[in-house]
Structure formats: structure tokens, C-alpha cells
Design an enzyme around this catalytic site. Sequence first.
Site, mmCIF file in Angstrom:
data_model
loop_
_atom_site.group_PDB
_atom_site.id
_atom_site.type_symbol
_atom_site.label_atom_id
_atom_site.label_comp_id
_atom_site.label_asym_id
_atom_site.label_seq_id
_atom_site.Cartn_x
_atom_site.Cartn_y
_atom_site.Cartn_z
ATOM 1 N N HIS A 100 -12.555 -53.199 19.603
ATOM 2 C CA HIS A 100 -13.943 -52.791 19.349
ATOM 3 C C HIS A 100 -13.957 -51.966 18.061
ATOM 4 C CE1 HIS A 100 -17.671 -50.480 20.057
ATOM 5 N NE2 HIS A 100 -18.000 -51.410 20.917
ATOM 6 N N ASP A 158 -7.816 -47.844 25.095
ATOM 7 C CA ASP A 158 -9.267 -47.744 25.137
ATOM 8 C C ASP A 158 -9.694 -48.391 26.455
ATOM 9 O OD1 ASP A 158 -11.951 -48.258 25.004
ATOM 10 O OD2 ASP A 158 -11.885 -49.288 23.066
ATOM 11 N N GLN A 206 -13.620 -50.813 29.051
ATOM 12 C CA GLN A 206 -13.946 -51.966 29.905
ATOM 13 C C GLN A 206 -13.060 -52.055 31.146
ATOM 14 O OE1 GLN A 206 -16.583 -53.795 29.455
ATOM 15 N NE2 GLN A 206 -17.125 -53.027 27.419
ATOM 16 N N LYS A 255 -20.662 -46.846 30.960
ATOM 17 C CA LYS A 255 -20.175 -48.165 31.363
ATOM 18 C C LYS A 255 -19.521 -48.098 32.746
ATOM 19 C CE LYS A 255 -18.936 -49.355 26.592
ATOM 20 N NZ LYS A 255 -19.929 -50.295 26.103
ATOM 21 N N CYS A 288 -19.451 -55.899 18.517
ATOM 22 C CA CYS A 288 -18.733 -54.853 17.771
ATOM 23 C C CYS A 288 -17.251 -55.210 17.625
ATOM 24 C CB CYS A 288 -18.869 -53.478 18.433
ATOM 25 S SG CYS A 288 -20.556 -52.893 18.463
#
Lengths: 135, 406
Positions: B121, B198, B201, B224, B364
Amino acid sequence: MSDQLYQDRIVALAKARTGAGKLAAPTKSVRRDNPLCGDRVTIDVLLDGQGRIAEIAHQVRGCLLCQASASALAAAAVGRDAAGIAEMRHDAERAIGRAEGNAAEPFSAFIPVKAHKARHECVLLPFEALKDALS
Amino acid sequence: MSFDGAAVRGQFPILAEMIDGKPVHYLDNGASAQTPDAVLDAVRTYETTGRANVLRGVHRLAERATDAYENARVDVAAFLGVPPLEVVFTGGCTAAINLVAYSYGSLLKPGDRILLSELEHHSNIVPWQMLRSRAGIELDMIPVTLDGRIDLDKLPGLLSPRTKLISLAHVSNVTGAMVDVGAVVAAARTVGARVMLDGAQRAPHGPIDLAALGVDFYVFAGHKSYGPNGIGVLWAKAELLEAMPPFMGGGSMIGRVTLAETTWAPPPRRFEAGTPPIGPAIGLGAACKWMMALDWTGAHAHEMTMVQQLMDGLQKIDGTRIFGPAGLQNRYPVVSFMLDGVHPHDVAQTLDSFGVAVRAGHHCAQPLMDRFDLDGTTRVSMAPYNDRTDIDALLTGVRHAARTLR
Ligand SMILES: Cc1ncc(COP(=O)(O)O)c(C=O)c1O
């Protein structure tokens, strides 16, 4: 169902692909990107001695609205100079509700986009590229 | 504990909301998930019974606020399997990555290298490019396989003794692929590099055992993960936080301020300058607790059943291609696809008219789109409250787009 956005006229304009492609020897070639959605338009123009468009071609990597707009623009642009193109843009802006008044052909086809604010830039991107090409 | 999708769904008030007289099929969870009553109630309780600033007051409301804020840290820490004092609240996932790039980045020397991948991202690319301009570090990129995974076969060849950090998406926000963390950590150890994941998700799909993963930094976003906006998390090992200088200066992050000099508070407060997003942190604590109470074995199976239903349905539509792993192993319920001859934005707009919310475009991740020469994808991202009626509605919409737009 409310998918009135993709009405036949817009789909037909996009499918017609009027002016799609490249010019062999353009006076100017300009690429414009929309950083938000990634749509990408390249416009080639061949100008006559008075700054009027003699030939125009476009390559669109973008959505159907952007393709339809480039197609409509190419269909009506030949013979016009920067002021004439600005008038056409005004028509497109009328169609999508950014300017007062009624839009003339062929841009009246874009009236359904009025309700979809997030898509206005898709219609205007080819005009942005052409404006750069004429400046 | 067993998984009851309908019961889960019932805890999310917005899923009962009607648009044009129809319920919304919300399949844009990868952009922002929805929020359950447990989170809304926790925030409301703070706002109506304990609203005050934290750390600075001696009055009762300030004590309540401070307790609720620190308890939220405990809940987030439990969700990640780490000590609470290693959890830093930030303004978001992007803010957390920027914190590391700035603060840990300031410990690096010109010529040191950071290894990323081509599917990151933008928020795990741009802060490092900014550090490169500021500090003269170098960036290397791990390529991506045709099925949308970080190509770890290429990892060893990209490592050097100057590699200080490997920062990768735990789960791709485009392809849903999960990276093999064990392999990354093992490779990193051969050159003494740190590993950051990261988790934007990954976190929405259940508790994570960071101690077992063996990574050094982890970040994720509240919104999220069924929490509020404006809150994110950085976790890092205590020794790292201890060594890192502050990112922002202000109140609450200091030891002692004189006009000549200031000493820093210990972590995590060193990294929480100013009044933090208190309500959102409390909401995120509640979201983590809510996730910890869910049966994730059942929820994950349910999510993967929807992924299979979606992939089977898409394959029956002429001219669709899935960009991402074809199987269900080591992946999460994020599925990207292309419909030949129809731009992703037009697919998504058509789906909206069928009451289906998805995301379309570059997500992104422009370098990834460039790498595969894609105009973008249509992305379907699922949560445990989705069900097969959502996928059915989506497939109906895609068939309509295929029929009318090309
Ligand atoms: C993989 C990944 N990383 C980072 C982010 C950034 O999250 P935020 O915009 O909430 O800071 C996102 C969100 O789009 C993401 O999907």
C-alpha cells in the site's frame, strides 16, 4: 434498480471510439492523469496555422465515462480553437450540473452523470488534456 | 463458542440500513469495516459518563477517562499477544508507519537499506521514500508472483548486510495473499534485519500472536478492524521503543521540560504527544475485545466459503480474471478481479445500483498495478457479517455489467 447512469447514449459514445488512437505527426501530445482514480488520457492534436484543430486523436485508459467523453470531444473538436473548445467544455459542465443552462449535443448525453459527483472528473479529464494541448 | 453469522450481523446496526428501499450488501470492508454495538456503546459510555482528558487530571472524570484509555491498551495488547506498554496508540495505520519511518528511521545511516515489496500500500512505500530523501537510505523491492503473492524466492538475493528493516503487508489489500512470516523472519535473521508487518488487512480477521510470529514492529488501523476512525496501533518490542526518539513533541511525552532541554517520557507515552484520540482508542479496545470473543475458526471457514462461492461465480462469467491466489490457503477474504472490456469503476458503479458496495481502482497500490499493467481491479472484501446473499447480489451485478457495458 437505479443504474440510469449507463444509458444507451453514453455507452454508444464510448463504443464508437471516435478519434481513438494516435496521430502520426501531432503538433502536440499531452497526457493527463486523475491521481484519485488512475484514469489516464493522452490527446494528440494537429493544429492549422490559426491554432485550430485539424486532426485529433486520443488514447484513454479509463472508465466508460472518460471514453465516452473523449469520443464526443473528438467528434466535435475539428475546426475549433482554444476558445471553441472552452465553449464545448462549458456544455459538458452544464450537462453534469457544474454550470447553469442546458447542454447542447453531443454533451447532453452526460446529463445522467449529474447525480454522480464522484464521476464528474471522469467526464472532464479529456478536456483537461486538450486544454493543455492547446495552450 | 460457535460461529453464528446471523447473530454477528445483528450486532451491526448499519447493516439494517436501507438505501433505495434495499439493504446494503457491504463488501468494502477492506477500505473500512462496520462497527458493532459493543464498540458504539463503549464510545458512548466514555462520552456520556467519563469524558475528560487523560493523564492530566486528579478529578474523578479524568480518572475514569485515564482508566478507560489504559484498559483499551490492555485489550489491544491481549489481541496482539504482547505486553500493554509495547502498544502505542496513533492516529491511524498510516500514522503508525510514518512514526516508525521517522523515529526508527532516524537511527539509520546513509547507505542502510530497507526492503519492501511491489504489492505494498502507498502508506508502506511513501514514508520510506521520504526517509530516503531525508537520510540517504536505499530501498529494495521484492517482486510479486503472477498470482499476487510476495515472491519470497527472490528474498535472499535482495538481502545485504546493510539491510536494516524488511517492511511488508501481512495480508495484501489487493490480492488477499498472506505472506509467509516465518520465512521472512528467518531470512531477516541471517543479516540481522528487523521485520515490520503492515497488519491493516490481517487484524480484522482475528487475534494475532505476535510473540510467536517473531516480528519487531506491527501496525494496524482501527476503522478496518470494527473500531472507530482516527485511531491506529503501533506495536514494537520494548527495546526498540526504548531506543527510538520521539516522532512529535508536545504534552504527555516528556520527562521534564526546561527552556534549555527536555527529557523524554518512557514508551508508550513518548510516542503519544498531546491529547490522544481517547474515545477512538476506547472504541478500538472494545473492538479488540469483541474480536477476541468471536469463534474465528468458524468465522474464517465462513469467510473462505464466501471466497470460494465468489471465485466459482466469477469464473462462470465470460471474460473475468481473478488477480490473486486461486486457492484458499494462506489468504484472507479480499478478492480482486477484472472484467475484460469493462473498466473497474464502471463495474463498481453498476454494482452500486444493485445495492452492492465494493472498491474499484488502484487501491493505493499503483506500483503493483503498473507491474501487471492493470487499469485497476474491482475488489471484494468480506467480513464475518457478510453472507452468501451478498455474494449472490454481487454476481448478479457483475453479470449485468458484462451484458450491458461491453
Ligand atoms: C495494507 C494497508 N496498509 C495501510 C493502509 C492505510 O490505512 P489508513 O488509511 O487507515 O491509515 C491500508 C488502508 O487502506 C491498507 O489496506
